[in-house]
Design a protein around this motif. Structure first.
Motif, mmCIF file in Angstrom:
data_model
loop_
_atom_site.group_PDB
_atom_site.id
_atom_site.type_symbol
_atom_site.label_atom_id
_atom_site.label_comp_id
_atom_site.label_asym_id
_atom_site.label_seq_id
_atom_site.Cartn_x
_atom_site.Cartn_y
_atom_site.Cartn_z
ATOM 1 N N THR A 212 45.902 35.289 42.072
ATOM 2 C CA THR A 212 45.412 33.944 42.190
ATOM 3 C C THR A 212 44.184 33.476 41.431
ATOM 4 O O THR A 212 43.857 32.797 40.656
ATOM 5 C CB THR A 212 45.204 33.359 43.929
ATOM 6 O OG1 THR A 212 46.484 33.840 44.261
ATOM 7 C CG2 THR A 212 44.925 32.446 43.953
ATOM 8 N N TYR A 213 43.110 34.506 41.308
ATOM 9 C CA TYR A 213 41.598 34.528 40.995
ATOM 10 C C TYR A 213 41.804 34.283 38.977
ATOM 11 O O TYR A 213 41.552 33.967 39.185
ATOM 12 C CB TYR A 213 40.647 35.633 41.247
ATOM 13 C CG TYR A 213 41.311 37.243 40.940
ATOM 14 C CD1 TYR A 213 40.676 38.111 39.687
ATOM 15 C CD2 TYR A 213 41.960 38.617 41.168
ATOM 16 C CE1 TYR A 213 40.995 38.838 38.973
ATOM 17 C CE2 TYR A 213 42.220 39.428 41.336
ATOM 18 C CZ TYR A 213 41.783 39.675 39.750
ATOM 19 O OH TYR A 213 41.857 41.090 38.718
ATOM 20 N N ARG A 215 44.192 32.967 37.953
ATOM 21 C CA ARG A 215 44.300 31.129 37.662
ATOM 22 C C ARG A 215 42.909 30.531 38.453
ATOM 23 O O ARG A 215 42.906 29.720 37.554
ATOM 24 C CB ARG A 215 45.171 30.142 38.768
ATOM 25 C CG ARG A 215 46.183 29.220 38.861
ATOM 26 C CD ARG A 215 46.746 29.000 39.560
ATOM 27 N NE ARG A 215 46.020 28.819 41.047
ATOM 28 C CZ ARG A 215 46.281 27.876 42.398
ATOM 29 N NH1 ARG A 215 47.987 27.822 41.875
ATOM 30 N NH2 ARG A 215 45.488 27.481 42.865
ATOM 31 N N THR A 216 42.485 31.193 39.422
ATOM 32 C CA THR A 216 40.755 30.569 38.955
ATOM 33 C C THR A 216 40.324 30.212 37.856
ATOM 34 O O THR A 216 39.274 29.699 37.476
ATOM 35 C CB THR A 216 39.865 31.233 40.266
ATOM 36 O OG1 THR A 216 40.823 30.833 41.378
ATOM 37 C CG2 THR A 216 38.788 30.055 40.960
ATOM 38 N N LEU A 222 37.627 29.498 31.033
ATOM 39 C CA LEU A 222 37.594 30.654 30.612
ATOM 40 C C LEU A 222 38.347 30.766 29.259
ATOM 41 O O LEU A 222 39.262 30.551 29.293
ATOM 42 C CB LEU A 222 37.015 31.313 31.281
ATOM 43 C CG LEU A 222 36.175 31.627 32.503
ATOM 44 C CD1 LEU A 222 36.390 32.950 33.032
ATOM 45 C CD2 LEU A 222 34.512 32.405 31.777
ATOM 46 N N ARG A 230 36.779 39.933 31.760
ATOM 47 C CA ARG A 230 35.514 39.459 32.229
ATOM 48 C C ARG A 230 36.211 39.899 34.241
ATOM 49 O O ARG A 230 35.677 40.244 34.860
ATOM 50 C CB ARG A 230 34.935 38.600 32.418
ATOM 51 C CG ARG A 230 33.912 38.256 31.337
ATOM 52 C CD ARG A 230 32.986 36.932 32.079
ATOM 53 N NE ARG A 230 32.317 36.606 31.435
ATOM 54 C CZ ARG A 230 32.130 35.587 30.572
ATOM 55 N NH1 ARG A 230 32.384 34.552 31.811
ATOM 56 N NH2 ARG A 230 31.657 34.898 29.517
ATOM 57 N N HIS A 231 37.325 39.139 34.207
ATOM 58 C CA HIS A 231 37.580 38.929 35.562
ATOM 59 C C HIS A 231 39.255 40.206 36.163
ATOM 60 O O HIS A 231 39.015 40.649 36.715
ATOM 61 C CB HIS A 231 38.837 37.889 35.507
ATOM 62 C CG HIS A 231 37.480 36.417 35.881
ATOM 63 N ND1 HIS A 231 36.808 36.699 37.611
ATOM 64 C CD2 HIS A 231 36.136 36.112 35.197
ATOM 65 C CE1 HIS A 231 35.646 35.589 37.061
ATOM 66 N NE2 HIS A 231 35.662 35.311 35.642
ATOM 67 N N ARG A 234 37.869 44.916 35.034
ATOM 68 C CA ARG A 234 37.451 45.330 36.187
ATOM 69 C C ARG A 234 38.097 45.753 37.185
ATOM 70 O O ARG A 234 38.839 46.878 37.658
ATOM 71 C CB ARG A 234 36.638 44.225 36.569
ATOM 72 C CG ARG A 234 35.782 45.471 38.191
ATOM 73 C CD ARG A 234 34.169 45.569 37.596
ATOM 74 N NE ARG A 234 34.426 46.115 39.133
ATOM 75 C CZ ARG A 234 32.993 45.861 38.962
ATOM 76 N NH1 ARG A 234 32.200 45.216 38.273
ATOM 77 N NH2 ARG A 234 32.485 46.498 39.991
ATOM 78 N N ASN A 235 39.230 44.796 37.414
ATOM 79 C CA ASN A 235 40.003 45.313 38.763
ATOM 80 C C ASN A 235 41.027 45.898 38.257
ATOM 81 O O ASN A 235 41.910 47.187 39.382
ATOM 82 C CB ASN A 235 40.376 43.676 40.061
ATOM 83 C CG ASN A 235 39.348 43.071 40.040
ATOM 84 O OD1 ASN A 235 38.673 44.189 40.800
ATOM 85 N ND2 ASN A 235 39.216 41.891 39.515
ATOM 86 N N PRO A 310 33.679 46.196 46.114
ATOM 87 C CA PRO A 310 32.981 46.512 46.580
ATOM 88 C C PRO A 310 33.571 46.860 47.969
ATOM 89 O O PRO A 310 33.092 46.771 48.770
ATOM 90 C CB PRO A 310 32.776 45.289 46.081
ATOM 91 C CG PRO A 310 33.281 44.789 44.801
ATOM 92 C CD PRO A 310 34.078 46.351 44.143
ATOM 93 N N ARG A 311 34.621 46.392 48.120
ATOM 94 C CA ARG A 311 36.059 46.090 49.179
ATOM 95 C C ARG A 311 35.149 47.655 49.796
ATOM 96 O O ARG A 311 35.782 46.998 51.332
ATOM 97 C CB ARG A 311 37.074 45.744 49.370
ATOM 98 C CG ARG A 311 37.644 44.210 49.392
ATOM 99 C CD ARG A 311 38.770 43.633 48.740
ATOM 100 N NE ARG A 311 38.747 44.523 46.962
ATOM 101 C CZ ARG A 311 39.966 44.002 46.855
ATOM 102 N NH1 ARG A 311 40.868 43.829 46.903
ATOM 103 N NH2 ARG A 311 40.215 44.798 45.369
ATOM 104 N N ARG A 313 32.963 50.551 49.360
ATOM 105 C CA ARG A 313 31.963 50.050 48.611
ATOM 106 C C ARG A 313 31.396 49.893 50.197
ATOM 107 O O ARG A 313 30.072 50.090 51.104
ATOM 108 C CB ARG A 313 31.207 49.756 47.788
ATOM 109 C CG ARG A 313 29.655 50.175 47.550
ATOM 110 C CD ARG A 313 29.153 50.098 45.910
ATOM 111 N NE ARG A 313 29.992 49.029 44.947
ATOM 112 C CZ ARG A 313 29.631 48.073 44.572
ATOM 113 N NH1 ARG A 313 28.032 47.887 44.760
ATOM 114 N NH2 ARG A 313 30.313 47.418 43.939
#
Ligand code: SF4
Ligand code: SF4
Lengths: 315, 691
Positions: A212-213, A215-216, A222, A230-231, A234-235, A310-311, A313
């Motif tokens: 979903t992110y 779509r955000t 962007l 950018r989005h 990375r993941n 980060p989840r 870390r």
């Protein structure tokens, strides 16, 4: 994170300790008398006896093990039994250096290319370009290393003569020469890695694109490129990075077939040689070093994953 | 004339399914005016979220526009490419998504994600954009924006995450905000706070907003105009006051009537809408609502009614609205009468004494490293009793421990301490030590029927298994079949359903099967964990009625767990309210609903949105976050958020349990008389600033 690291380091130490027992035990059950192995068939009983005394072979096994382990930990790795009984540590270190160089070259050759291919395949899921990449990587992963190795030698070394076939090089050869020697084995190793990296990356990208992110990000206005760079990447690349970190262990200690095919003087080749010669201390040392790097690569993979995520870390 | 911000005209959208194109939205028309909060209500499958995204000109790959227009500030959007939309998205229209956590990028900080949008559209530098992001966080009333900026989404609570998405959406002052069920995942008290925030912010910025929701109550409290969607078509569109005050469409009328509420008398049943919404693949040629409409005529089934404009500002799609408006046709919404309940018997079916459960005790590593990790106290010294033939409603928000307490009773978790009695016999805390007779007497219905049903067995097979397993004798095949038939008819499903598999059933039908299974062997107590909250509004009332009927028919008792006090109040005689693992109040429904009640209960009731724009409920809002059950507040556990806190005593001393009437207990430092006075005279005492 601190908790995580302490736990991981403790686990690493435990792994190494258990491996050391295993390595020591397995070399004990190899057939043959070590002293006779070193001195040859015609050796006198007395000489054999003296040597056994010197090497501590008369001691009970736990004592031998402790002596070996303390020696190993404190840096005294002893001498090899064969090949003129050279001290083991400098020998292993020299080979380790060679292995590391080869690993580095392989990573440089493979990683950028396969990540790019994986990302393209993932973004163009189910188009012709995705199929082509898929088929190629599948074909490559199906071939055993020695086949790719032999093909490479035949075509590029024997046929076209671009690269040396892999005669052992002295350690002070110029950098260019050393690189030329490494290209072919690195390519063979790279093929194996590439297939994994491409598929991992592709799957990662496809997975993330559905989230979903994304779509955000699109509805923020962007551009597609910004969304991806950018989005998504990375993941999406998290699992890929883990696979790459993991593969370092294999590159340093696991290239047994490739090093032998190309006659490359790395750790893998040293290990095979030690086994062929029944050179027990050398075997023990090389195996321990290889296991250490595998374990280290595992740890590195986990740490890198945690650092980038980060989840985990910030647990 | 003012241009509407959004104007949708005769919009049609289709989805591809295999080779067919199915109509998802048909002839949709409505407009959103400047400064208006427009509600879009519908049940699942009505196409409301699809419509919301279509207004942003954003579609899934399998969709195609099959006619009509969407205008945004006068411009036609539908023929714009995504690249052309980029100057509109995020700048002139923004989306506040449903699931904030999923909608935020897990590996960017909150500050970066909010800042990105002003960097993009206003060309701000990184520093400036971050400063703006911080300012936005302050505007969405985050008290500590500096820290929150550097946080990652998963480190924030659900309410905070949702504030972040609204901060993001508002940072470019867009003309239009699309809010897609933004509070569905939140607790009622948090929802109330967030909805207040939405209202204020939207009105401050003079934006127009489309608020998508399934919750008629919420929309009533927030929106100026409301569009009702059913089966992909607009049924009605009207100013909120009219839509709720004088509904004209049979669907709206029945839906509003079916909302669960407090009812006097055990024999009352909610008015219901029978049947289920038509599936995408077989929507009828006539009126989409015809199959379930109490006023359907032959004409309705044959021909689609037109969407008519009436009274200048209402839209309605029904052949018979004139008769309804003139009073010639009255849709019957009077409460139905059910079979009379046998009155509660004396005695208790279940007694739970001093139940205690902690999760996640510190591990060896924690102790060695002295991490200070403490166990999570989920249920702390909770006692309750369920009267024979009655319903006890157990209410609280997530983290209150209500579900854990229910699971302890059923034995799905083993309590650390406590004592249980079922039908005056001691009941072991461990499930595997309980005799089969205890399993038979104590059954559970879950929130999500999918978890409870085996997808590989037909309905008949799973009910048959339950019947056989819970019986002491060996039953003949015919007896089993007979009992299954009786169970299906008790939950009002046709016999033929025995042959069906769970995938072939709608959510409401599955829940009926799950209920039938719980009744396979005449249980004394059925524990139902949010049995209707996964269901559509129009189906909830059916299930609630069914539970009431079964209680009358079978003489069972219920332990009903819910976050929604209003839904519980319809069915329950007795209510227990939990907060952070503790029971803070218990009493009869009437006692709990009127003063005195525990300050938390009071806040809980005031947070439930009422489906009536004119309704006046107390305005009590709980600020602050729910404390972690790992790190419980000292003194009264509610003191960090209590709007009626009286001082240091609340922070230091555990409050006493005071008796406020016959069986009515409140855990609070405020003496009962004072509490009553406060709540009657000063309903919203220093409320909005509290916390
Ligand atoms: S058109 Fe007919 S079926 Fe449809 S809502 Fe009106 S009365 Fe009911
Ligand atoms: S004891 Fe104090 S903090 Fe707790 S509910 Fe009563 S007034 Fe509020």
């Amino acid at each position: 994170m601190l908790r995580f690291l302490t736990r991981r380091l403790a686990l690493l130490a435990l792994t190494l300790f258990l491996t050391s027992i295993l390595v020591f035990a397995s070399t004990q059950i190899l057939p043959g008398d070590v002293a006779r192995l070193i001195l040859g068939r015609e050796a006198q009983d007395q000489a054999l006896q003296d040597l056994r005394e010197e090497l501590g072979l008369n001691q009970p096994l736990p004592v031998q093990y402790t002596a070996w382990l303390t020696g190993f930990v404190s840096g005294d790795w002893g001498r090899a039994f064969t090949g003129g009984r050279p001290p083991i540590r400098p020998l292993v270190m020299e080979r380790l250096g060679r292995s590391m160089q080869l690993a580095l070259v392989t990573l440089i050759l493979t990683v950028p290319l396969s990540v790019t291919l994986g990302v393209i395949a993932g973004l163009r899921e189910n188009t012709w370009i995705d199929s082509v990449i898929n088929i190629l990587t599948l074909a490559v992963v199906g071939l055993p290393e020695f086949v790719t190795g032999l093909v490479l030698i035949n075509v590029f070394a024997l046929g076209l003569g671009w690269f040396p076939t892999g005669a052992a090089l002295s350690s002070d050869a110029p950098l260019g020469e050393a690189l030329r020697q490494m290209i072919l084995p690195a390519t063979a190793a790279g093929f194996v890695m590439m297939a994994y990296i491409v598929r991992m990356t592709r799957a990662g990208v496809i997975d993330e694109m559905k989230k979903t992110y994304v779509r955000t990000a699109i509805l923020k206005g962007l551009s597609r490129r910004q969304v991806i760079v950018r989005h998504v990447l990375r993941n999406a690349l998290l699992p890929t990075v883990t696979v790459i970190a993991l593969s370092i262990g294999w590159l340093i200690g696991g290239l047994i077939v490739i090093e032998n095919v190309f006659n490359y003087p790395g750790l893998g080749r040293l290990m095979t040689a030690a086994v062929e010669d029944k050179d027990i201390p050398l075997m023990q040392a090389t195996v321990m070093v290889v296991v250490f790097f595998f374990a280290l690569a595992n740890l590195a993979a986990d740490v890198v994953y945690a650092l980038l995520n980060p989840r985990i870390r910030l647990e | 004339m003012i241009t509407p911000v959004v104007q949708v005209e005769d919009f049609n959208l289709e989805y591809r399914l295999g080779k067919r194109w199915l109509n998802v939205l048909r002839d949709v028309s409505f407009a959103i005016m400047p400064d208006e909060i427009h509600g879009l209500v519908g049940e699942s499958g009505s196409g409301k979220s699809t419509l919301a995204l279509a207004i942003m000109n954003s579609f899934t790959p399998n969709a195609r526009v099959a006619g009509g227009r969407v205008r945004f500030e006068g411009e036609d959007l539908l023929d714009r490419t995504p690249a052309e939309m980029r100057s509109i998205w995020g700048k002139r229209m923004s989306l506040v998504p449903q699931d904030a956590l999923a909608a935020l990028n897990p590996s960017h900080t909150v500050g970066d994600q909010i800042g990105e949008i002003t960097r993009l559209h206003e060309g701000l530098s990184r520093r400036e954009s971050l400063r703006r992001a911080e300012e936005m966080l302050r505007r969405v009333r985050i008290s500590d924006p500096e820290t929150v900026m550097r946080r990652y989404p998963h480190q924030l609570s659900g309410g905070m995450q949702q504030r972040v998405t609204i901060a993001m959406a508002l940072s470019t002052s867009p003309r239009l905000l699309i809010l897609d069920e933004p509070t569905t995942a939140l607790d009622v008290t948090t929802q109330a706070v967030i909805v207040d925030l939405f209202r204020d912010l939207i009105h401050d910025t003079h934006a127009a907003a489309l608020y998508v929701s399934h919750d008629l109550g919420l929309v009533a409290q927030l929106c100026d105009r409301v569009t009702v969607l059913y089966g992909g078509e607009v049924m009605a569109c009207a100013p909120a006051a009219d839509l709720y005050g004088r509904p004209l469409h049979p669907y709206t009328i029945s839906l509003l009537a079916s909302l669960p509420r407090r009812t006097e008398g055990a024999e009352t049943r909610l008015p219901t809408i029978e049947g289920v919404a038509p599936a995408l693949a077989d929507r009828p040629a006539g009126c989409v609502f015809a199959a379930r409409c109490p006023a359907a005529l032959e004409q309705c089934r044959r021909e689609k009614p037109p969407l008519e404009v009436i009274a200048g500002d209402r839209l309605i799609k029904c052949w018979r609205w004139r008769e309804i408006a003139s009073g010639a046709l009255i849709i019957d919404t009077s409460p139905q009468q059910g079979a009379g309940d046998a009155p509660p018997r004396d005695g208790y079916v279940l007694t739970a004494q001093a139940m205690f459960k902690a999760f996640d005790p510190p591990t060896l590593v924690d102790r060695l490293l002295m991490t200070g990790r403490r166990p999570l106290r989920a249920v702390d010294d909770a006692s309750l009793r369920v009267r024979a033939r009655s319903t006890l409603g157990l209410v609280g928000e997530s983290g209150s421990g209500k579900t854990t307490l229910a699971r302890l009773i059923v034995g799905l978790e083993t309590a650390d301490a406590g004592a249980l009695e079922l039908l005056d016999m001691p009941l072991d805390l461990r499930l595997n030590r309980r005799p089969r007779s205890a399993l038979r007497e104590l059954q559970m219905v879950f929130q999500n029927p999918n978890d409870a049903l085996n997808p590989y067995l037909s309905v008949g097979e799973q009910l048959g298994r339950a019947v056989r397993w819970l019986s002491d004798e060996r039953l003949s095949r015919d007896t089993v079949r007979e009992r299954v038939r009786a169970l299906l008819s008790a939950v009002r499903l046709p016999e033929t359903f025995a042959e069906r598999y769970p995938v072939e059933l709608s959510g409401g039908e599955k829940q009926r099967v799950a209920i039938a299974r719980a009744f396979a062997a005449d249980p004394a107590l059925v524990v139902a964990d949010e049995p209707t909250s996964a269901l559509d509004v129009s189906v909830q009332s059916v299930i609630l009625n069914l539970l009431k009927d079964l209680r009358a028919l079978k003489g069972a008792s219920y332990l009903l767990i819910s976050h929604n006090l209003d839904a519980v109040a319809f069915l329950a005689d007795w209510i227990v309210v939990m907060y952070l693992g503790e029971i803070v109040e218990q009493g009869s429904v009437a006692q709990v609903y009127s003063a005195p009640s525990h300050p938390y209960t009071e806040a809980l009731i005031s947070a439930i949105p009422v489906a009536d724009p004119a309704a006046q409920r107390k305005h009590i809002r709980l600020e602050g976050e729910l404390p972690s059950p790992r790190d419980l507040p000292t003194g009264c556990r509610f003191h960090t958020r209590c709007p009626r806190k009286i001082g240091a005593i609340c922070e230091h001393d555990a409050p006493p349990i005071r008796e406020a009437g016959d069986g009515h207990y409140i855990r609070c430092h405020i003496p009962i008389e004072d509490l009553t006075r406060l709540q009657v005279e000063d309903p919203a005492a220093h409320v909005s600033e509290a916390g």
